[in-house]
Design a protein around this motif. Structure first.
Motif, PDB file in Angstrom:
ATOM      1  N   VAL A   1      -5.984  -6.336  15.428  1.00  0.00           N
ATOM      2  CA  VAL A   1      -6.718  -6.489  14.164  1.00  0.00           C
ATOM      3  C   VAL A   1      -6.347  -5.371  13.196  1.00  0.00           C
ATOM      4  O   VAL A   1      -6.088  -5.612  12.008  1.00  0.00           O
ATOM      5  N   ALA A   2      -6.301  -4.141  13.686  1.00  0.00           N
ATOM      6  CA  ALA A   2      -5.972  -3.007  12.822  1.00  0.00           C
ATOM      7  C   ALA A   2      -4.552  -3.107  12.287  1.00  0.00           C
ATOM      8  O   ALA A   2      -4.302  -2.883  11.085  1.00  0.00           O
ATOM      9  N   LEU A   3      -3.610  -3.456  13.146  1.00  0.00           N
ATOM     10  CA  LEU A   3      -2.211  -3.559  12.717  1.00  0.00           C
ATOM     11  C   LEU A   3      -2.021  -4.671  11.701  1.00  0.00           C
ATOM     12  O   LEU A   3      -1.335  -4.498  10.684  1.00  0.00           O
ATOM     13  N   VAL A   4      -2.632  -5.817  11.953  1.00  0.00           N
ATOM     14  CA  VAL A   4      -2.500  -6.944  11.032  1.00  0.00           C
ATOM     15  C   VAL A   4      -3.117  -6.606   9.675  1.00  0.00           C
ATOM     16  O   VAL A   4      -2.598  -6.986   8.616  1.00  0.00           O
ATOM     17  N   ALA A   5      -4.222  -5.869   9.684  1.00  0.00           N
ATOM     18  CA  ALA A   5      -4.853  -5.463   8.428  1.00  0.00           C
ATOM     19  C   ALA A   5      -3.928  -4.560   7.619  1.00  0.00           C
ATOM     20  O   ALA A   5      -3.788  -4.725   6.394  1.00  0.00           O
ATOM     21  N   VAL A   6      -3.284  -3.603   8.282  1.00  0.00           N
ATOM     22  CA  VAL A   6      -2.364  -2.706   7.563  1.00  0.00           C
ATOM     23  C   VAL A   6      -1.165  -3.481   7.033  1.00  0.00           C
ATOM     24  O   VAL A   6      -0.728  -3.267   5.893  1.00  0.00           O
ATOM     25  N   VAL A   7      -0.627  -4.389   7.841  1.00  0.00           N
ATOM     26  CA  VAL A   7       0.500  -5.203   7.385  1.00  0.00           C
ATOM     27  C   VAL A   7       0.089  -6.042   6.180  1.00  0.00           C
ATOM     28  O   VAL A   7       0.850  -6.185   5.213  1.00  0.00           O
ATOM     29  N   GLY A   8      -1.119  -6.613   6.210  1.00  0.00           N
ATOM     30  CA  GLY A   8      -1.589  -7.385   5.062  1.00  0.00           C
ATOM     31  C   GLY A   8      -1.635  -6.552   3.799  1.00  0.00           C
ATOM     32  O   GLY A   8      -1.225  -7.000   2.720  1.00  0.00           O
ATOM     33  N   GLY A   9      -2.131  -5.298   3.925  1.00  0.00           N
ATOM     34  CA  GLY A   9      -2.162  -4.421   2.765  1.00  0.00           C
ATOM     35  C   GLY A   9      -0.772  -4.080   2.249  1.00  0.00           C
ATOM     36  O   GLY A   9      -0.529  -4.054   1.040  1.00  0.00           O
ATOM     37  N   LEU A  10       0.157  -3.823   3.149  1.00  0.00           N
ATOM     38  CA  LEU A  10       1.527  -3.525   2.736  1.00  0.00           C
ATOM     39  C   LEU A  10       2.188  -4.727   2.072  1.00  0.00           C
ATOM     40  O   LEU A  10       2.910  -4.594   1.080  1.00  0.00           O
ATOM     41  N   ARG A  11       1.949  -5.914   2.610  1.00  0.00           N
ATOM     42  CA  ARG A  11       2.523  -7.118   2.014  1.00  0.00           C
ATOM     43  C   ARG A  11       1.974  -7.356   0.617  1.00  0.00           C
ATOM     44  O   ARG A  11       2.691  -7.796  -0.285  1.00  0.00           O
ATOM     45  N   GLY A  12       0.699  -7.070   0.408  1.00  0.00           N
ATOM     46  CA  GLY A  12       0.113  -7.290  -0.913  1.00  0.00           C
ATOM     47  C   GLY A  12       0.818  -6.490  -1.991  1.00  0.00           C
ATOM     48  O   GLY A  12       1.267  -7.036  -3.003  1.00  0.00           O
ATOM     49  N   ILE A  13       0.964  -5.180  -1.780  1.00  0.00           N
ATOM     50  CA  ILE A  13       1.618  -4.365  -2.804  1.00  0.00           C
ATOM     51  C   ILE A  13       3.112  -4.619  -2.829  1.00  0.00           C
ATOM     52  O   ILE A  13       3.753  -4.609  -3.892  1.00  0.00           O
ATOM     53  N   GLY A  14       3.723  -4.896  -1.660  1.00  0.00           N
ATOM     54  CA  GLY A  14       5.158  -5.192  -1.643  1.00  0.00           C
ATOM     55  C   GLY A  14       5.497  -6.446  -2.430  1.00  0.00           C
ATOM     56  O   GLY A  14       6.483  -6.476  -3.178  1.00  0.00           O
TER      57      GLY A  14
END
Length: 403
Positions: free
Chosen positions: A99-112
């Protein structure tokens, strides 16, 4: 490398990254199902990715301006690649780590995703490509990637297992970072748009500008409504209609496929005709055709051919909506505010996705399928008609206040 090839490389890199994201949409829920067997945890993981994506799209943009758009894109993709490798290891790390990893990836994808879209404008201008052509072609290619990515995700899980599919997803982020790092050099004026003001003041500038541009706000409201309808239809309405009327799950793929086919045909037509059409009236007309009619058809008809024809025509209508919003954002928003305003626009437009799934399920449970469809159709019609007066008399973009 010529400017036109740089533009092609930038778009290709973005599409490769999107392809990886579509693969993960299939692979990560399957990973959760394999390791936990819990549908509730599948939903939790999807939510954990979506919310940070929406938040970072809007709230991380001042930092992207300070760091530089190209550098932010590369760092976000490299970090996403590393974290997706970690996601593949989560059977050994546990559900909380997933859950934590997927949340961070989601945040990175948003700004990317947002910074790549901001880079499209200077790349297109340097290459001499009209923005409306770029947004239309990109929208069509994005739809193809979405269709191919979902199928590819399932096949990759079957061929290589869920861990292998997630590692392939990680590789797509790495390829995207490599292409942009090695081959894309945006014009100096747009490579880094450093802002002298602090974070909160910079973010507030984006909110202020968007709040004054009634045309963009009305278009974003329509996009949010259409996303709400789309997600409610995919998650709830169409599966229930197929189950009640046809009793055959093959009909679900047929209805969804017909809409996608209409969208692809509409994209081809709009790529050719779009530059000659009145933009805002075309936007409103496309929105009207793409949302309400297919809901009404599902509510009032039990004939599959009727639903397929209306759904196909709705797909044609949707093809004009996203490209015209993209052009409006590029042309109306000043360069020094584009990262922040486009980020906010992405968050506002995508907020309809989680809302649609929740409203779809609640409305059917409360009223039944046909009344829920008609209520959603009426709400969609109201929202898509709201910007009509503005579309008839387009207002100039507001002048940004000095800070």
């Amino acid at each position: 490398m010529t400017p036109r090839r740089e533009l092609v490389t930038l778009v290709t890199a973005d599409l490769i990254s999107n392809l990886g994201s579509r693969i993960s949409v299939v692979a990560i829920p399957w990973l959760v199902l394999e390791t936990t067997g819990s549908p509730a945890k599948m939903g939790l993981v999807a939510f954990a990715e979506t919310l940070p994506y929406l938040l970072s799209s809007a709230l991380a943009t001042p930092w992207a301006d300070r760091i530089g758009l190209r550098r932010t894109s590369i760092l976000a993709d490299l970090a996403s690649a590393a974290l997706m490798v970690a996601v593949a290891l989560t059977p050994w790390l546990g559900f909380g780590a997933l859950v934590a990893l997927v949340a961070v990836v989601g945040g990175l994808r948003g700004i990317g995703d947002r910074v790549k879209h901001v880079l499209f404008r200077p790349a297109a201008e340097a290459a001499g490509v009209r923005l409306i052509r770029l947004t239309s072609v990109y929208d069509g290619l994005g739809r193809l990637v979405t269709l191919f990515g979902a199928a590819a995700g399932g096949l990759l899980v079957w061929w290589f297992g869920v861990t292998g599919a997630i590692l392939i997803d990680a590789a797509t982020f790495g390829v995207c970072a490599l292409l942009i790092g090695a081959l894309v050099r945006p014009p100096a004026a747009s490579a880094t748009l450093a802002q002298p003001e602090g974070y909160l003041r910079a973010l507030a500038g984006g909110f202020r500008y968007l709040g004054r541009d009634r045309m963009l706000l009305s278009m974003l409201l329509v996009i949010a409504a259409l996303n709400m309808v789309a997600n409610a239809s995919i998650a709830v309405y169409i599966p229930l209609w197929v189950a009640d009327v046809l009793g055959n799950p093959a009909g679900l793929g047929l209805v969804l496929g017909v809409f996608s086919a209409g969208a692809l045909l509409g994209n081809l037509l709009f790529t050719v005709l779009g530059p000659r059409l009145p933009r805002y009236l075309t936007f409103v007309a496309g929105a009207l055709v793409s949302g309400t009619p297919r809901l009404v058809a599902l509510a009032l008809s039990e004939e599959l051919p009727v639903v397929l024809v209306v759904t196909f025509l709705s797909g044609i209508g949707i093809a004009a909506v996203n490209p015209l919003l993209g052009v409006a954002l590029y042309e109306r928003v000043p360069v020094d505010l584009q990262t922040r305003v486009i980020g906010l626009a992405g968050s506002l437009g995508f907020v309809g996705l989680p809302v649609g799934a929740l409203l779809g399920g609640w409305s059917v449970a409360a009223f039944g399928l046909a009344p829920a469809l008609l209520a959603m159709a009426a709400a969609c019609l109201l929202v898509t008609l709201l910007p009509l007066s503005t579309a008839l008399r387009p207002t100039p973009a507001p002048t940004p206040s000095t800070t």
